[in-house]
Design an enzyme around this catalytic site. Structure first.
Site, PDB file in Angstrom:
ATOM      1  CD  GLU A  42      -2.463   1.286   2.712  1.00 15.28           C
ATOM      2  OE1 GLU A  42      -3.196   2.257   2.918  1.00 15.28           O
ATOM      3  OE2 GLU A  42      -2.280   0.369   3.526  1.00 15.28           O
ATOM      4  CD  GLU A  43       5.972   3.274   1.540  1.00 17.29           C
ATOM      5  OE1 GLU A  43       6.631   4.300   1.319  1.00 17.29           O
ATOM      6  OE2 GLU A  43       6.301   2.154   1.128  1.00 17.29           O
TER       7      GLU A  43
END
Length: 575
Positions: free
Chosen positions: A467-468
């Site tokens: 996600e990051e």
């Protein structure tokens, strides 16, 4: 220097150098009457025009003349002063002029004797200092001059004039300072004249009386010689309003001249023109004797320059010669105004920048609150910010992150300020691939909020398409999205953080959380939330009515090729 014009003989000495290295300039012979004050000024332009020291000696004595003003014979600045002359004062006096690299000497030979102007049986009149020959021109308006020149420490009273031992009175005679004006000169005006004045020095008074032998001539002048006015030169003088101004009139003329030297305005003597106010006055005439001519100086003093003085010719008269000055206001110094204006402008600009840097956030938030519309921004975006946060291993850090992200952020930014946030873990769609969901929703956001903690491996999705990684890549590379980095705690070393986080810190900086998860920390007017709102998209905050926090039920979307084909079902219930 009234004695310079007495019947003395100036004997020029050949310029010689004595044993002490001083050059002899000339010798001056003075024949004087006892019992009268006498002064001699040691001046010889251009030697004495610079920075020099003047010392008086008597005869060949190496002891200087006293400078104590109570002494009968003493030096007063460049003058030697006798108060009064006595029989034993005869002799040669030396004036030594020393400059930085020069030394000159003037000799003055004084001869003192008793001489009476009138018969001693008449009495009442003191002994004369000496006689001086002057000439009046028949049928013309002319003048006689009383040569009384003393240092500034001596004060001369009004001058009285006598002819053949009788005080002069009559309409044809006018006393003007040191001059006696004679109108329509006749043959009867020849004879012996005298001018008398009271001299005051250190509280003591002395009488000064100069004798003048006057002859009458029909010639217009001496060999056709005309006085030459060296200064002024028919020019203008710039002077500020209200200032004091002194202007000299310098005239060269023959030694035996009787020319009147004066200042006039509107064809009237200055002293008469300003008789009531006495704001502008003519000074006392002084002169320096040279071998073949005299240099006369008479000044005009403006105690206060007024507007009425500008543009008015002030004439210096010397016999038939004239020259004028005209006062004018100084031209505006635009350069000074320009420099002053630029300095003021720079000062204002620096002050504005300084004030803006201090109150920048408050100014921007006030402007948004006052002028920005509350209507929805039409830019194809659904969310104001995508919130990206870590999943710490420590229970305390996880609790703090969840409290900030899931409770405080929605309370302040959504409910109080009206922003719409996408928080992963709260707003995603179940059953859809994480990478696709994140990629699509990041594109629908105007800002990216990244929350970091000191535990660098706290991001639980750092592997592969985490996600990051997806969010940061989309924000920094694809969309040029503005990133807001929030430190939950102080981070000492960013080198252990992912490179993307290091890049965000270097480019955008970071905002540190100072709250304590109390109600006070949930006010949008605190410094922390003002800073966050400053970096958020412009929006006019409108406080919502006080209601209970809503429980958000995830919305179900059906992904499609077009944004418009998506369908969303939301159910909101009060908790």
């Amino acid at each position: 220097m009234w004695s310079l014009l007495l019947c003395g003989l100036s004997i020029a000495l050949p310029l010689s150098v004595t044993a002490d290295g001083c050059k002899d300039i000339f010798m001056k012979n003075e024949i004087l009457s006892a019992s009268q004050p006498f002064a001699f000024n040691c001046t010889f332009p251009p030697i004495t025009s610079g920075e020099v020291s003047v010392t008086w000696y008597k005869n060949s004595s190496k002891i200087p003349v006293s400078k104590i003003i109570q002494s009968r014979i003493h030096q007063d600045e460049t003058w030697i002063l006798f108060l009064p002359m006595e029989w034993g004062d005869s002799g040669v006096y030396q004036c030594v002029i020393k400059g930085r690299d020069s030394c000159h000497r003037i000799h003055v030979n004084l001869t003192v004797f008793e001489k009476h102007w009138c018969d001693t049986s008449i009495g009442g009149l003191p002994n004369l200092s000496d006689e001086y020959k002057q000439i009046l021109h028949l049928g013309k308006d002319d003048s006689l001059t009383c040569h009384l020149h003393f240092p500034k420490s001596c004060v001369l009273g009004p001058i009285k004039w006598y002819k053949d031992c009788n005080e002069i009175k009559g309409e044809r005679f006018t006393v003007l300072e040191t001059r006696l004006l004679v109108s329509n000169v006749s043959a009867e005006d020849r004879g012996n004249y005298a001018c008398q004045a009271i001299l005051t020095h250190s509280g003591k008074q002395y009488e000064v009386l100069n004798g003048i032998t006057v002859s009458i001539t029909e010639r217009a002048g001496y060999g056709g010689s005309v006085p030459k006015i060296i200064y002024p030169k028919n020019h203008s003088i710039e002077v500020q309003l209200g200032t004091t101004l002194i202007v000299d009139c310098n005239v060269t003329d023959t030694k035996d001249n009787t020319n009147l030297r004066c200042w006039r305005v509107n064809n009237t003597l200055v002293d008469d023109y300003y008789d009531e106010s006495k704001r502008i006055r003519e000074g006392v005439e002084t002169h320096v004797s040279f071998r073949e001519h005299n240099l006369y100086t008479v000044n005009i003093t403006f105690l206060e320059v007024k507007m009425e003085d500008y543009g008015l010719p002030f004439m210096c008269h010397a016999g038939v010669s004239t020259a004028y000055i005209i006062l004018q206001l100084p031209a505006p110094d635009f350069r000074a105004y320009l420099i002053g204006g630029l300095i003021a402008l720079v000062a204002v600009a620096v002050s504005v920048v300084y004030i803006y840097n201090i109150f920048k956030i408050d100014i921007v938030l006030w402007y948004r609150s006052a002028f920005h519309s509350t209507e929805t921004i039409v830019d194809g975006k659904l969310y104001d910010a995508y919130v990206l946060y870590p999943k710490p291993h420590k229970e305390s850090q996880r609790h703090a992150v969840d409290a900030l992200v899931l409770n405080i952020l929605p309370e302040v930014l959504e409910r109080q300020c009206g922003y719409k946030l996408f928080i992963f873990g709260r707003d995603e769609f179940p059953g859809q691939a994480v990478a696709n969901v994140i990629d699509e929703n990041v594109k629908l956001c105007r800002r990216l909020i990244v929350i970091v903690v000191p535990e660098s491996l706290g991001f639980g999705l750092l592997k592969n398409l985490s996600e990051e990684q997806i969010a940061v890549y989309s924000a920094l590379i694809q969309d040029g999205m503005k990133v807001i980095l929030i430190e939950l705690e102080k981070i000492e070393d960013y080198t252990v953080m992912p490179e993307s986080i290091q890049y965000i810190k270097q480019k955008h900086g970071a905002i540190r959380w100072h709250g304590d998860f109390t109600e006070q920390s949930q006010c949008m007017k605190t410094k922390f939330w003002k800073t966050v709102r400053y970096h958020m998209p412009p929006r006019r905050c409108r406080p919502f009515p006080p209601v209970q926090l809503l429980q958000h039920t995830p919305c179900y979307r059906t992904a499609g090729p077009e944004l418009g084909s998506r369908r969303k079902k939301c159910t909101l219930t009060t908790g």
